[in-house]
Enzyme design. Structure first.
Site, PDB file in Angstrom:
ATOM      1  N   GLU A 169       0.930  -1.084   0.025  1.00 57.06           N
ATOM      2  CA  GLU A 169       0.145   0.050   0.102  1.00 57.06           C
ATOM      3  C   GLU A 169       0.843   1.112   0.027  1.00 57.06           C
ATOM      4  O   GLU A 169       0.911   2.086   0.994  1.00 57.06           O
ATOM      5  CB  GLU A 169      -1.035   0.045   1.311  1.00 57.06           C
ATOM      6  N   GLU A 352      -5.598  -8.827   1.117  1.00 54.40           N
ATOM      7  CA  GLU A 352      -6.178  -8.283   2.282  1.00 54.40           C
ATOM      8  C   GLU A 352      -7.702  -7.906   2.154  1.00 54.40           C
ATOM      9  O   GLU A 352      -8.025  -7.216   0.969  1.00 54.40           O
ATOM     10  CB  GLU A 352      -5.750  -7.068   2.807  1.00 54.40           C
TER      11      GLU A 352
HETATM   12  C1  GCO Z   1      -3.026  -2.631   5.218  1.00 51.06           C
HETATM   13  C2  GCO Z   1      -3.059  -2.608   6.487  1.00 51.06           C
HETATM   14  C3  GCO Z   1      -3.451  -3.166   7.401  1.00 51.06           C
HETATM   15  C4  GCO Z   1      -4.331  -2.639   8.108  1.00 51.06           C
HETATM   16  C5  GCO Z   1      -5.828  -3.123   7.570  1.00 51.06           C
HETATM   17  C6  GCO Z   1      -6.765  -2.459   8.046  1.00 51.06           C
HETATM   18  O1  GCO Z   1      -2.420  -3.401   4.429  1.00 51.06           O
HETATM   19  O2  GCO Z   1      -4.013  -2.055   4.809  1.00 51.06           O
HETATM   20  O3  GCO Z   1      -2.123  -1.764   6.632  1.00 51.06           O
HETATM   21  O4  GCO Z   1      -1.956  -2.850   8.302  1.00 51.06           O
HETATM   22  O5  GCO Z   1      -4.516  -3.138   9.444  1.00 51.06           O
HETATM   23  O6  GCO Z   1      -5.670  -2.423   6.263  1.00 51.06           O
HETATM   24  O7  GCO Z   1      -6.717  -1.080   8.446  1.00 51.06           O
END
Ligand code: GCO
Length: 446
Positions: A169, A352
């Site tokens: 990200e 994710e």
């Molecule tokens: C991501 C995240 C996670 C967060 C999740 C919830 O890669 O987005 O950084 O680390 O915990 O997205 O916000």
């Protein structure tokens, strides 16, 4: 109640990869055994973390990793996505810290022994503080330091890793970290965000070269997050506002990688907001990836605004997670279908997806039916995108266990496993049980 997908879905195949995901800073603790990072500094800055907490102990995974891998194995997942703490594996002079490297080699060896594919992310936001002290991602040099780390660590890990992702990200690192300051290192200024983003993307491209050289048999790529932008009304100005937000927050990070150029919006940015692009940078950034990781949680709704051009409206009268994020699985399908039509994508992995919910531990159990619904609806959404032609090969639930949720501290729980931070006891939530049942049944139904 159970999680299920249509029998004919390709997501029922044993070739589809299911996993759980975590990130180093969010679970490890063990901060005294590594160099400081920007999140340590950020946590110790007054007013930055909702519950004033930090990552010093977190889930104590640094000590409990064996138990945690047993837990992962018990779920029956095919894969585990983890991140490497850069400040744990390097020394200040850039050489590898053998003790830190060994910590991860032990984890990777145990995963391999249990037939769990390791999906390793090299940068999940924990920049070594001494690199930030030299300008961090605003300094072009950081991209080269990142590539050097990727080079050394991929040689050290060798064939233990199934898949490497360079960055997680970059939008969050660049925009949240260097433009609006709600993440580490907490800088605020419109002039910073896109400069940081360019150096992150350059770092990705350079690191990818090292990975393709050292571990060509691994599946190497990047993980991007998307918050699809929708107009508040069908008025033209709202549609334009949503489009503009999408260019800034989403397309800005994928277009250079897939097409070798930034969105046209770059021509309208004032000089001082421009990234510093050197000849050849975009060729490096747009090298072919073996896969694209996509993270999705929610959508955003925008309306036109005279001053700021676009303004995000907070959701009203719609179901929300404990983060206040709208639950809108349809946007997930639409996102995947639209990216697939805009770009020529490599195989996609959902790296994710998940939800924070107001979990209650009652009689030693967490009946998180709201989270079960979230997973069911979003797995359906992924399946719908596959039906519409998107090549999606895997899905990772965020997260294996409750952990340090960045600026929200430990107040928000994303896990399919509950963590009691006092005792460090892990308890499988109902969502974890059903996710595990779903994964296991897929392998026995013909
Ligand atoms: C991501 C995240 C996670 C967060 C999740 C919830 O890669 O987005 O950084 O680390 O915990 O997205 O916000």
């Amino acid at each position: 109640m159970k999680i299920e997908l249509p029998k004919e879905s390709t997501m029922q195949s044993s070739k589809f990869t299911y996993g759980v995901a975590t990130a180093a800073f969010q679970i490890e603790g063990g901060t005294d055994k590594r160099l400081p990072c920007i999140w340590d500094t950020f946590c110790s800055t007054e007013g930055k973390i909702a519950d004033k907490s930090d990552g010093q102990i977190a889930c104590d995974h640094f000590n409990l990793w064996q138990e945690d891998i047993e837990l992962i194995a018990s779920l029956g997942v095919d894969a585990y996505r983890l991140s490497i703490s850069w400040p744990r594996v390097v020394n200040k002079d850039g050489s590898l810290n053998n003790e830190g490297v060994q910590f991860y080699i032990n984890i990777l060896d145990l995963l391999n022994q249990k037939n769990i594919k390791a999906f390793v992310t090299l940068y999940h936001w924990d920049l070594p503080q001494h690199i930030e002290d030299n300008g961090g991602w605003l300094n072009r040099e950081t991209a080269y330091l990142f590539a050097d780390y990727a080079d050394k660590i991929s040689q050290a890990f060798g064939n233990r890793v199934h898949s490497f992702a360079t960055l997680n990200e970059p939008f969050c690192s660049a925009y949240l970290g260097y433009e609006v300051g709600i993440h580490a290192p907490g800088l605020i200024g419109k002039e910073f965000g896109k400069k940081a983003a360019h150096h992150l993307l350059l770092g990705h491209g350079l690191a990818l070269q090292a990975l393709q050289k050292n571990v060509p048999e691994a599946m190497n790529g990047i993980v991007l997050n998307f918050t699809p932008c929708y107009p508040q009304s069908s008025k033209e100005e709202d549609i334009n506002a949503a489009h503009l937000a999408d260019q800034h927050f989403n397309q800005w990070y994928i277009k250079p990688i897939m097409d070798g150029c930034y969105p046209e919006l770059i021509n309208e940015l004032p000089n001082e907001h421009q990234p510093d692009i050197f000849p050849g940078d975009l060729e490096i950034i747009s090298a072919k990836n073996d896969f694209l990781g996509i993270n999705y949680y929610t959508r955003a709704v925008y309306r036109a605004d005279d001053k700021t051009q676009f303004h995000q409206e907070l959701p009203e009268n719609t179901p929300l997670t404990d983060m206040g994020w709208e639950i809108y699985p349809q946007a997930f399908t639409e996102l995947l279908v639209s990216l697939n039509s805009l770009y020529s994508l490599p195989p996609v992995y959902i790296t994710e997806n998940g939800a924070a919910m107001p979990d209650q531990l009652v009689n030693n159990a967490i009946m998180d039916l709201d989270r079960v619904d979230y997973f069911q609806e979003h797995l359906n959404a992924v399946n719908n995108a596959i039906v519409q032609g998107v090549n999606i090969q895997g899905y990772f639930a965020w997260s294996l266990m409750d952990n340090f949720e960045w600026a929200e501290g430990y107040e928000k729980r994303f896990g399919i496993v509950y963590v009691d931070y006092e005792s460090q006891k892990r308890t499988l939530k109902h969502s974890g049980l059903l996710y595990s049942d779903f994964i296991k049944q897929r392998l026995i139904t013909p």
